[in-house]
Write an enzyme that holds these catalytic residues in place. Structure first.
Site, PDB file in Angstrom:
ATOM      1  N   GLY A 110       0.676  -1.180   0.087  1.00 33.49           N
ATOM      2  CA  GLY A 110      -0.150   0.026   0.047  1.00 33.49           C
ATOM      3  C   GLY A 110       0.994   1.056   0.126  1.00 33.49           C
ATOM      4  CE  LYS A 111       5.917   0.471  -3.446  1.00 33.25           C
ATOM      5  NZ  LYS A 111       5.077  -0.663  -4.216  1.00 33.25           N
ATOM      6  NE  ARG A 112      -2.970   3.338   2.204  1.00 29.83           N
ATOM      7  CZ  ARG A 112      -3.155   2.929   1.035  1.00 29.83           C
ATOM      8  NH1 ARG A 112      -2.353   2.650   0.131  1.00 29.83           N
ATOM      9  NH2 ARG A 112      -4.673   2.329   1.088  1.00 29.83           N
TER      10      ARG A 112
END
Lengths: 316, 316
Positions: B97-99
């Site tokens: 999700g590369k949050r």
């Protein structure tokens, strides 16, 4: 109409370069909301109530995606409904999603934000993270299939203390990492500049770092700067002045908790309190921006020559 | 059980430090899937079919969140169903999700990933972005309310060419930005180390940057390194060897398109082709890791003394 031109137009129309951020949290919502319905329904009524309260006062709202995502597909459905409601109230919409990924996946995120199916309204701009470079950023300012112009604010300098560990170190070029990112954002943004001289690619610069503001403003003359951290996060109105151009344009200040959780005064309903806090916020920033600065190094506004090249990238 | 210990255990059990990435795109799904049902239903059957095909072969799957998010709340519902299915098939799960966000919002994203309501299964780890510093990262390795240990892989060096603009510049300390981030990740990760010597905080290092791999491996001895870019994205098996410790642990290589879109051979169904590609991939990486390296500077595995302090942070 180019997204940066639209943003400048709504700011001029409401005479307030401000944005209200919606980052609702169940435990903090007002009593009349909490008395009825399940958590998701409370969440929905609070969000829609805040939108109705602030729409006459501010030109732009920002949704904190995380607050909705934490309720799974039900939360996403409420976010979609709220975006549609904001659109119908005439507000411009920023999705605060801080997305980033490499080229193809960034295109998927852009599609998720700007084109998602089963959705009537879409945001106009999104916040994105610079760490993956231009191919993680440019898909978010690419004109959509139906011709809509959209934009993004790239995180350049954040207002949290631990951001220093990554953003503050000095490069051999003499710039800090954040200043280097600012120079890249200025470069990347040149592919899409509207007739008012601003790019579809803006920047996020936290209000609590405003002592660095002047340098970042100079490095990014064509960027509209989104300034979080006013109010609950600790930035003062004075701190943000250096991020505006002399004509009072070029930045938009956002407040979240200090507006949406405004304490009620006697005889006020909760949404009247929200509207009052939004008015106070808008008035404060309006005054700050109108106060002439005495600093001779303040940057000048970008060329607003209407013949400026508008070079919107098209969908690949 | 500590998330890093679980990850090492499933890798040893399947004798393959590999992960299959699911980033399905409608236009690329096989004919038998496309012949029936609407787009979302096709999407769902493809995802579940890939999971069943690879579950006997690989220990870990990774879902590209963007591919599901672009279908709005319907896409999120399918992602939730797929995560539950992967859990029931005994797979460990990474949400790609590369949050990133600042403290409170990062906690919301962590809750969205690890605790979302109306969901039966949750991922074990998530990918996150380092630009906001430790308070954007640590919420993702904080033990959940029910005692579950969870983890995160921080983007350190990405495999896309434009990542160089931000990750490659040299700091005055002599490190590149990516090496500096690696040193911070090593430091942040010390708060949660399992009995095998690995941290709940891992790192993402792209396979196409493996010439830098040795330096990053040395800077992050306790990090499990997730290596994307094998296969369709261009990284070779040789490229990834430097990211493993001498005992063949410490990294996990991920392939997506080269497995999930494997071309069918005569007499094969589409999911048999996927299973065959997964087997070939696992075998290739197994061989690479087992080939002894002649380079004397290869790093050594972290202490696997079972008395290593396990200091899992608790929910604030």
């Amino acid at each position: 109409m180019h997204v940066a031109d639209r943003l400048i137009a709504v700011i001029e129309d409401k005479r307030a370069p401000v944005c209200v951020g919606l980052d609702p949290v169940l435990g903090r919502m007002p009593d009349p909301i909490c008395r009825e319905g399940g958590p998701l329904e409370q969440f929905r009524r609070f969000t829609l109530g805040v939108l109705r309260a602030v729409a006459p006062i501010v030109p732009v709202v920002k949704f904190q995606s995380a607050c909705y995502e934490r309720y799974g597909s039900g939360g996403i459905a409420i976010l979609n409904e709220a975006i549609t409601a904001a659109r119908n109230l005439g507000l411009m919409i920023i999705l605060d999603g801080k997305r980033a990924d490499i080229a193809q996946s960034a295109q998927h995120y852009a599609a998720a934000a700007f084109d998602a199916v089963a959705q009537d309204g879409h945001p106009d701009l999104i916040t994105v993270n610079p760490y993956l470079g231009s191919d993680g950023v440019l898909p978010f300012i690419t004109e959509r299939g139906d011709g809509r112009s959209v934009g993004a604010f790239v995180l350049v300098r954040t207002s949290n203390p631990s951001g220093d560990a990554i953003q503050a170190p000095l490069l051999q070029s003499g710039l800090t990492v954040a200043e280097h990112v600012a120079s890249r954002v200025a470069e990347w943004g040149k592919v899409s500049v509207g007739s008012r001289g601003y790019s579809a690619l803006g920047a996020v610069v936290g209000a609590t770092k405003a002592h660095e503001g002047r340098s970042l403003r100079r490095l990014m003359p064509q960027q509209i700067i989104l300034v979080p951290g006013y109010g609950a996060q600790g930035g003062s109105a004075e701190d943000v002045r250096s991020l505006f151009h002399d004509d009072g344009l070029g930045a938009i200040v956002t407040a979240s908790r200090s507006v949406i959780y405004a304490p009620q005064q006697k005889g006020e309903t909760w949404d009247q309190a929200v509207a009052r806090a939004a008015k106070t916020f808008a008035e404060t920033i309006r005054n700050v921006v109108q106060t002439p600065t005495s600093n001779p190094t303040t940057s000048t506004t970008p060329s607003s020559n209407p013949t400026t090249t508008t070079n919107t990238p098209t969908t690949p």
